[in-house]
Design a protein around this motif. Structure first.
Motif, PDB file in Angstrom:
ATOM      1  N   LYS A 156      -0.907  -8.851   8.937  1.00 28.65           N
ATOM      2  CA  LYS A 156      -0.657  -9.330   7.583  1.00 28.65           C
ATOM      3  C   LYS A 156       0.731  -9.953   7.508  1.00 28.65           C
ATOM      4  CE  LYS A 156      -3.821  -6.301   5.349  1.00 28.65           C
ATOM      5  NZ  LYS A 156      -4.192  -5.574   4.202  1.00 28.65           N
ATOM      6  N   ILE A 157       0.751 -11.196   7.043  1.00 27.22           N
ATOM      7  CA  ILE A 157       1.991 -11.942   6.866  1.00 27.22           C
ATOM      8  C   ILE A 157       2.118 -12.283   5.389  1.00 27.22           C
ATOM      9  CG2 ILE A 157       3.340 -13.955   7.560  1.00 27.22           C
ATOM     10  CD1 ILE A 157       2.526 -12.127   9.930  1.00 27.22           C
ATOM     11  N   LEU A 158       3.205 -11.870   4.767  1.00 27.81           N
ATOM     12  CA  LEU A 158       3.433 -12.162   3.350  1.00 27.81           C
ATOM     13  C   LEU A 158       4.193 -13.476   3.220  1.00 27.81           C
ATOM     14  CD1 LEU A 158       3.131 -11.228   0.420  1.00 27.81           C
ATOM     15  CD2 LEU A 158       5.324 -10.062   0.662  1.00 27.81           C
ATOM     16  N   ILE A 159       3.643 -14.381   2.430  1.00 26.78           N
ATOM     17  CA  ILE A 159       4.306 -15.649   2.110  1.00 26.78           C
ATOM     18  C   ILE A 159       4.848 -15.521   0.689  1.00 26.78           C
ATOM     19  CG2 ILE A 159       4.043 -18.135   1.802  1.00 26.78           C
ATOM     20  CD1 ILE A 159       1.548 -17.933   3.652  1.00 26.78           C
ATOM     21  N   SER A 198       3.334  -7.442   9.190  1.00 22.50           N
ATOM     22  CA  SER A 198       3.819  -7.904  10.495  1.00 22.50           C
ATOM     23  C   SER A 198       4.946  -8.906  10.349  1.00 22.50           C
ATOM     24  CB  SER A 198       2.681  -8.525  11.299  1.00 22.50           C
ATOM     25  OG  SER A 198       1.719  -7.535  11.599  1.00 22.50           O
ATOM     26  N   GLY A 199       5.111  -9.465   9.156  1.00 24.73           N
ATOM     27  CA  GLY A 199       6.183 -10.415   8.923  1.00 24.73           C
ATOM     28  C   GLY A 199       6.148 -10.977   7.526  1.00 24.73           C
ATOM     29  N   TYR A 222      10.746  -5.169   8.496  1.00 25.55           N
ATOM     30  CA  TYR A 222       9.847  -6.304   8.609  1.00 25.55           C
ATOM     31  C   TYR A 222      10.630  -7.554   9.001  1.00 25.55           C
ATOM     32  CZ  TYR A 222       6.788  -3.360   5.711  1.00 25.55           C
ATOM     33  OH  TYR A 222       6.040  -2.332   5.196  1.00 25.55           O
ATOM     34  N   PRO A 223      10.158  -8.299  10.009  1.00 30.70           N
ATOM     35  CA  PRO A 223      10.846  -9.546  10.368  1.00 30.70           C
ATOM     36  C   PRO A 223      10.641 -10.607   9.290  1.00 30.70           C
ATOM     37  CG  PRO A 223       8.863  -9.262  11.698  1.00 30.70           C
ATOM     38  CD  PRO A 223       9.020  -8.018  10.874  1.00 30.70           C
ATOM     39  N   VAL A 224      11.725 -11.307   8.964  1.00 31.73           N
ATOM     40  CA  VAL A 224      11.696 -12.313   7.896  1.00 31.73           C
ATOM     41  C   VAL A 224      12.125 -13.662   8.450  1.00 31.73           C
ATOM     42  CG1 VAL A 224      12.685 -13.025   5.680  1.00 31.73           C
ATOM     43  CG2 VAL A 224      12.186 -10.602   6.109  1.00 31.73           C
ATOM     44  N   ILE A 225      11.291 -14.666   8.195  1.00 27.08           N
ATOM     45  CA  ILE A 225      11.652 -16.061   8.449  1.00 27.08           C
ATOM     46  C   ILE A 225      11.877 -16.692   7.078  1.00 27.08           C
ATOM     47  CG2 ILE A 225      10.878 -18.302   9.314  1.00 27.08           C
ATOM     48  CD1 ILE A 225       9.086 -16.741  11.301  1.00 27.08           C
TER      49      ILE A 225
END
Length: 157
Positions: free
Chosen positions: A8-11, A55-56, A94-97
């Motif tokens: 799961k990737i949160l935008i 996951s990010g 959580y890794p953040v871009i």
């Protein structure tokens, strides 16, 4: 693959076009990603701190704090920092871009940043457990898409 096995990737992004472009990049990066959108800090906060494993996160820094109330809010610069601060305080790694369309930020409550390079340095120092990369988004271009796709593979897989 079952949805429960996907990452799961949160935008966190309030602009639909940019959110969809980010979703497309994540789909290109891996069919193992399950991108989920949040268009306000309130929604993102609820999703992030509800106990769900992420996951990010792909995070916009400047977006409206609240669209649900119907009141007019100006677009506060660097409002996305509130998410990074909460992750840090709750020790959620959580890794953040960070994906931003701005190349500078002025008159923010955090000071002025005349370039994304200066902002990257601040984010790296202030949020070492979360901040991974900053991508400058240009919806008319393609370079940022390749950079985000590679960054997502590098940090979210």
């Amino acid at each position: 693959m079952a949805n429960s096995l996907k990452r799961k990737i949160l935008i966190v992004e309030d602009q639909r076009e940019k959110s969809q472009a980010i979703r497309d990049c994540l789909s290109e990066a891996s069919d193992n990603f399950d991108p989920i959108g949040a268009d306000t800090i309130l929604v993102a906060g609820h999703m992030l701190f509800s106990g769900e494993a992420w996951s990010g996160i792909v995070l916009d820094l400047s977006f409206r704090r609240n669209q649900q109330t119907g009141s007019q809010h100006s677009r506060p610069h660097l409002a996305g920092l509130e998410i990074l601060q909460q992750l840090n305080e709750m020790r959620l790694g959580y890794p953040v871009i960070v994906a931003t369309q701005h190349d500078s930020f002025v008159s923010t409550k955090y000071g002025d940043f005349d370039s994304t390079e200066s902002l990257k340095g601040i984010l790296r120092d202030a949020f070492p457990s979360n901040f991974r990369e900053l991508i400058e988004v240009d919806l008319g271009g393609t370079d940022w898409r390749a950079m985000l796709t590679k960054a997502a593979r590098r940090h979210f897989l």
